[in-house]
Design an enzyme around this catalytic site. Structure first.
Site, PDB file in Angstrom:
ATOM      1  N   HIS A 149      39.519  36.929  18.826  1.00 41.29           N
ATOM      2  CA  HIS A 149      38.193  37.487  19.207  1.00 41.29           C
ATOM      3  C   HIS A 149      37.709  36.521  20.593  1.00 41.29           C
ATOM      4  O   HIS A 149      36.842  37.150  21.097  1.00 41.29           O
ATOM      5  CB  HIS A 149      37.218  37.121  18.167  1.00 41.29           C
ATOM      6  CG  HIS A 149      37.331  35.678  17.727  1.00 41.29           C
ATOM      7  ND1 HIS A 149      38.152  35.045  17.071  1.00 41.29           N
ATOM      8  CD2 HIS A 149      36.341  34.789  17.950  1.00 41.29           C
ATOM      9  CE1 HIS A 149      37.934  33.886  16.711  1.00 41.29           C
ATOM     10  NE2 HIS A 149      36.692  33.618  17.286  1.00 41.29           N
ATOM     11  N   GLY A 176      43.972  38.524  16.088  1.00 42.29           N
ATOM     12  CA  GLY A 176      42.854  39.202  15.671  1.00 42.29           C
ATOM     13  C   GLY A 176      42.467  39.040  14.081  1.00 42.29           C
ATOM     14  O   GLY A 176      41.399  38.810  13.791  1.00 42.29           O
ATOM     15  N   LEU A 189      43.239  36.422  11.834  1.00 46.83           N
ATOM     16  CA  LEU A 189      43.124  34.763  12.105  1.00 46.83           C
ATOM     17  C   LEU A 189      44.204  33.969  11.244  1.00 46.83           C
ATOM     18  O   LEU A 189      44.545  34.685  10.227  1.00 46.83           O
ATOM     19  CB  LEU A 189      41.796  34.033  11.691  1.00 46.83           C
ATOM     20  CG  LEU A 189      40.792  34.516  12.729  1.00 46.83           C
ATOM     21  CD1 LEU A 189      39.441  34.088  12.226  1.00 46.83           C
ATOM     22  CD2 LEU A 189      40.860  34.087  13.968  1.00 46.83           C
ATOM     23  N   LYS A 227      30.601  25.563  21.100  1.00 44.30           N
ATOM     24  CA  LYS A 227      30.587  27.171  21.118  1.00 44.30           C
ATOM     25  C   LYS A 227      29.437  27.323  22.292  1.00 44.30           C
ATOM     26  O   LYS A 227      28.479  26.666  22.039  1.00 44.30           O
ATOM     27  CB  LYS A 227      30.327  27.676  19.758  1.00 44.30           C
ATOM     28  CG  LYS A 227      30.375  29.117  19.681  1.00 44.30           C
ATOM     29  CD  LYS A 227      30.735  29.324  18.040  1.00 44.30           C
ATOM     30  CE  LYS A 227      31.038  30.946  17.961  1.00 44.30           C
ATOM     31  NZ  LYS A 227      31.349  31.113  16.369  1.00 44.30           N
ATOM     32  N   ARG A 249      71.852  45.623  -3.201  1.00 46.51           N
ATOM     33  CA  ARG A 249      71.476  44.468  -2.692  1.00 46.51           C
ATOM     34  C   ARG A 249      72.642  43.771  -2.208  1.00 46.51           C
ATOM     35  O   ARG A 249      72.931  43.126  -0.957  1.00 46.51           O
ATOM     36  CB  ARG A 249      70.669  43.243  -3.356  1.00 46.51           C
ATOM     37  CG  ARG A 249      71.323  43.004  -4.776  1.00 46.51           C
ATOM     38  CD  ARG A 249      70.622  42.034  -5.470  1.00 46.51           C
ATOM     39  NE  ARG A 249      71.075  41.816  -6.651  1.00 46.51           N
ATOM     40  CZ  ARG A 249      70.964  40.520  -7.535  1.00 46.51           C
ATOM     41  NH1 ARG A 249      70.393  39.442  -6.888  1.00 46.51           N
ATOM     42  NH2 ARG A 249      71.540  40.242  -8.607  1.00 46.51           N
ATOM     43  N   GLU A 269      56.162  33.525   2.634  1.00 47.88           N
ATOM     44  CA  GLU A 269      56.460  34.902   3.008  1.00 47.88           C
ATOM     45  C   GLU A 269      55.484  35.141   4.267  1.00 47.88           C
ATOM     46  O   GLU A 269      56.189  36.178   5.068  1.00 47.88           O
ATOM     47  CB  GLU A 269      56.228  35.788   1.789  1.00 47.88           C
ATOM     48  CG  GLU A 269      57.163  35.763   0.716  1.00 47.88           C
ATOM     49  CD  GLU A 269      56.851  34.770  -0.250  1.00 47.88           C
ATOM     50  OE1 GLU A 269      55.621  33.894  -0.052  1.00 47.88           O
ATOM     51  OE2 GLU A 269      57.471  34.172  -1.286  1.00 47.88           O
TER      52      GLU A 269
END
Lengths: 615, 615
Positions: free
Chosen positions: A68, A114, A116, A238, A308, A356
């Site tokens: 952002h 974007g 996070l 900020k 597999r 993962e």
């Protein structure tokens, strides 16, 4: 640059962020302003990047994980001289590559951000590529916000980076203490971040993120660190530099209320141009792509092999002729059979353990460095990385995924281990290809085709052994299907994939004994789907019956229905799918309980044929 | 119990795990054997649980996060006297509630496990319920494997638990150093785990996990700890007690090779019965469900309101009459508008910061304690929690989810923030309900209905203001839809939901000016879908056109197609959906580029009507 010039550059970046957001009347200037000094020092003194050659193999990589704060990134590009003032002010406008959150529509952006918490795991993938594949000394710089440190994916990456001793990876944490809706958990407690990162084995440096000399020294220290990654944890404000918004709540994600006054307060518009250091011309050591035919195993028709197993063998074979193929495992390589690749090509095998999100992010990062990663885990557990797969599509990262242990057919392990939603997830991914083989030779051929796909590919494999139906020299083009049984007397077409192809064939035998003839189609390419052959079947028979070891939503039934969503008259459709919550049972019992075994198919066909007769 | 008896009990649990897996000829005995002593001491000395009353509000909770060690759990149940030997030996058989991985088919299992890294985040949800809602002193015990400590979701939970000072939460880590395919990253380095957990603020205790006295002391210490959660990090041997498999690789997830010899080595079958301590009768302080009508805001027809605003207001109103309703936020409450609930009911508002897996897991944990959680974040970011949502369905946890910022209609922020795959994800969840309102009054009513749903509910809300179409007293039953335009002259039916309802109405106006009449349907209930009304429209018009701010796969087009997948003759179908990768643009531009705005709809209808004329 002198410190004074660096400070000026920081102010320029702030002004440009304010101007861009003002022009767009949206965006995140205050989140950009906190990191402006961090960005200025990086660009001027530490980043080695040839902006004329974004594909220069020696380039450092910069990932703006806090996507952002894109106005800061674009302000850096202006300072580097690759976009001009006019382009900067197209920010967020229709047609501009300066999007609200960065995407690879800009040549200097490797991956979209974007969502996070994704920049660091992807940066780990890039740093792994640099260390183990490219063997080049480029650095990977990841700029994160403090809010996103709450994402679990960050900590998967933190552990992975330390374990792999990725000393060319630097994480910069912009601790501006304010999230979207108020203060973060840790506020300005830099120690909290340092303690955690340190506990995982990172080198950490805490600084005032508006002190350019301290930033410079910290980056220098990071660059010199050996055997471990470094985190520069920077205390920032900020909205720094504009009193009205500096360290104030309520100004997230919106243009400054008084931009002209703010620009004046920041010292006005500047046009400092940074001559960014270029990387040395590298000595390329990347493995060349070996030529030759792929020596995939050949399976005898009538034998029995799990898809597999065929996947693992085919991937290993592919790796023998293509040096760019890498495999990524989520600590289930013995189950997905990527272990076969590990054995053949240990240098190109990446173990991510049970993480993962990092698994898929590593693949995305390596893809951005030009490799062709195959990442594999249980189909069920790929859902853990759904957001990373979604973002990989935005990143235009053509990673290849394999999900094993498809459906109820796995048997006793029960629903937690069953991929029953994976086809729906993967079909929805933009530009994806979804393949689901029923046979070992077909699997081998599809793995070869995956290596040519432009976008994200998905291969769904099965746990149990299944009969080999096809010869080893048959081809299975993406977008095709196979008609396995066909006659002029066919009343119904049964469409399966994977395990249900075999059930459909058994059903055809059962029904043939009753003189009921059915067409059987193996829909190994679920996306794209072979609309033409389906249309022929629709024309020739009274009804199409899809049978899938997957939930009824989003899977093969939907894929077939979509083939007829072009306004043409439609065939009658019936779908057999897993509508219950399975428990433990044998594979055969599972298929029966779900109503997708041969008996269930035959029963459905009898009913449909009966109806046709009545009508 | 004396230590000697505890050791005997541990051996009994091992023997029973071996026997269960042998009877099933599958399962994870070695993973059970490592934690047997940890389980024995817990059951005998620390767990307070009334097995006759699993719903006793004062019961401790035990979550087996390493769900594959289910034989241990079932062995504990046998020791507690609630299952007998015969039942133990039904492990993994068809029809047995003793599944491969635990599910709530057993009354003492609160939540399903088996997808690793989920037990602790769900335990955090339960402990939050205990601390802030029930205000009861029950403890939550979570038994994790060491492999699953690599999951990011664990660290989301670790941070959350420490921040909330959940001192009644105890994590037991069974460090048996062996994962599925080989050694874990950290091996037996207990310090590595302790350092990390400590850095996040946990109290940690490192022990020998086969020393029952040490285990007992550690649990005692955990129980006494104040103001922070405790982790008992236990060094164990996988397959402990049977030399052939003790600390050996290659025995994960399979029965022991020589079960009879193993049982003999473990001292034979025992039948020690533990009289598990019962919790004290609690003083219930849970807020009673207030009675009365829900005073949801009423919106004037013709006004403009965003459905996300209506959601926030309706949720707050619902919370005023139902004390069991809680809201869970992923640090976007100002955007999803759960902030309205936070303001009205701060005691029932749970901030999870940017950690979507913990967001959903907290909801699952609180649901298991009898509350009705509404968890909200951007629709796009719910994909981060896909695996948790999938497992919530296995857990039969009827949590309610809200995904805001649906589709390209959000405008400039770009694809990373756009929910474009969420309907597909949520439709596929077993037993789910998917709702997508286009209007404020409709939203308010649907939120009320969500509170009655038996399964997982999903509400998709929009960022921008949209016209109010419906009066505040109209009802919108789940499974219904609304026919907004209808006449005998209708040629085509356009089916939208959310923002596309308004585009469809505008298209109807455009087309009416050309004397082309269309039916317009608001498909606010995407699952279940109103097949009857769709059939009427199919009978009355030549073609159904679905228009959705979502990918073409798995969304409204598929939902409508599914309504006709019962073998009946089908209508002609056309689907307009988001087929491109969006960039930044205004909401209006986005809808136009995606081909789902009024103009695009009108163009599609003209084409279809033209075709019909030609035919």
């Amino acid at each position: 640059m002198e410190n004074r010039q660096l400070e000026e550059l920081g102010q320029q970046l702030r002004v440009d962020a304010v101007r861009a957001a003002d022009a767009a009347q949206s965006g995140h200037p205050t989140s950009s302003m906190s990191a402006a000094d961090l960005g200025a020092v990086l660009l001027a003194h530490h980043l080695r990047y040839d902006f004329d050659r974004p594909d220069h193999p020696g380039n450092d990589r910069l990932i703006l994980s806090k996507g952002h704060a894109s106005p800061l990134l674009y302000a850096l590009y202006r300072a580097a001289g690759v976009i001009d003032d006019d382009e900067l002010l197209t920010f967020r406008q229709d047609g501009s590559p300066l999007e609200g959150h960065p995407t690879p529509r800009l040549p200097w952006v490797d991956v979209a951000t974007g969502s996070l918490g994704q920049g660091l795991p992807i940066g780990v993938g890039m740093a792994l590529a640099g260390q183990r594949l490219d063997r080049l000394p480029y650095r990977v710089w990841v700029l994160c916000g403090d809010s996103e440190m709450a994402e679990g994916s960050i900590w998967e990456a933190v552990e992975h980076a330390a374990y792999e001793r990725l000393d060319r990876l630097t994480l910069i944490v912009d601790v501006n203490r304010l999230g979207q809706r108020g203060p973060t958990r840790e506020g300005w407690d830099l120690d909290a971040y340092a303690r955690r990162l340190g506990a995982f084995g990172w080198h950490t440096i805490e600084i005032d993120g508006h002190d350019v000399a301290a930033i410079d020294a910290a980056y220098q220290e990071a660059t010199a660190a050996e055997d471990r990654p470094t985190a520069v944890i920077a205390r920032t404000h900020k909205g720094r530099g504009v009193a009205e918004v500096d360290d104030q709540e309520g100004f997230h994600g919106r243009p400054l209320p008084h931009p002209e006054r703010a620009i004046e307060e920041l010292g006005g518009v500047r046009s400092i141009r940074v001559d960014v250091a270029r990387p040395p011309d590298p000595v390329l050591t990347t493995t060349a792509h070996a030529a030759g035919e792929i020596a995939a195993p050949r399976y005898r028709v009538g034998g029995e092999t799990a898809t597999r197993d065929a996947f693992g063998a085919a991937l290993a074979a592919l790796g023998s002729v293509r040096g760019d193929v890498v495999a990524v495992d989520g600590e289930v390589g013995d189950s997905t059979r990527t272990a076969a690749f590990a054995k053949a090509h240990p240098d190109r095998y990446f173990e991510c353990y049970i993480a993962e999100q990092q698994l898929v992010a590593a693949a995305v990062g390596m893809r951005a460095r030009g490799y062709l990663p195959f990442a594999a885990t249980f189909a069920a557990f790929l859902t853990r990385a759904h957001d990373f797969i979604r973002m990989a599509a935005v990143s235009e990262a053509g990673i290849q995924l394999c999900g094993s242990h498809a459906g109820v057919a796995i048997g006793q392990d029960g629903p937690s281990q069953m991929g029953l939603e994976d086809i729906a997830m993967m079909r929805t991914v933009h530009g994806s290809t979804v393949l689901y083989p029923c046979d070992a030779n077909q699997t081998a051929r599809l793995v070869q085709h995956m290596a040519q796909l432009p976008g994200i590919g998905y291969l769904r494999t099965s746990r149990g052994a299944m009969p080999v139906l096809y010869g080893p020299d048959e081809d299975f083009p993406v977008g095709g299907c196979r008609v396995l049984r066909s006659s002029a007397a066919d009343r119904v077409t049964v469409i399966g994939a994977g395990v249900t192809v075999h059930e459909a064939l058994k059903a055809a035998d059962l029904l043939a004994a009753e003189s009921i003839w059915i067409r059987v189609i193996d829909l190994y390419s679920v996306k794209p789907v072979d609309a033409e052959t389906l249309q022929e079947a629709a024309d020739a028979t009274d009804c199409l019956v899809t049978v899938e070891d997957h939930r009824p939503e989003g899977g093969i039934g939907d894929a077939v229905a979509e083939a007829f969503a072009d306004g043409r008259p439609q065939p009658r459709l019936v779908r057999l799918a897993v509508r219950t919550m399975p428990a433990s049972a044998t594979p055969g019992q599972q298929l029966h309980h779900a109503g997708i075994d041969a008996e269930s198919i035959a029963a459905a066909v009898r009913l449909l044929v009966g109806e046709v007769v009545v009508a």
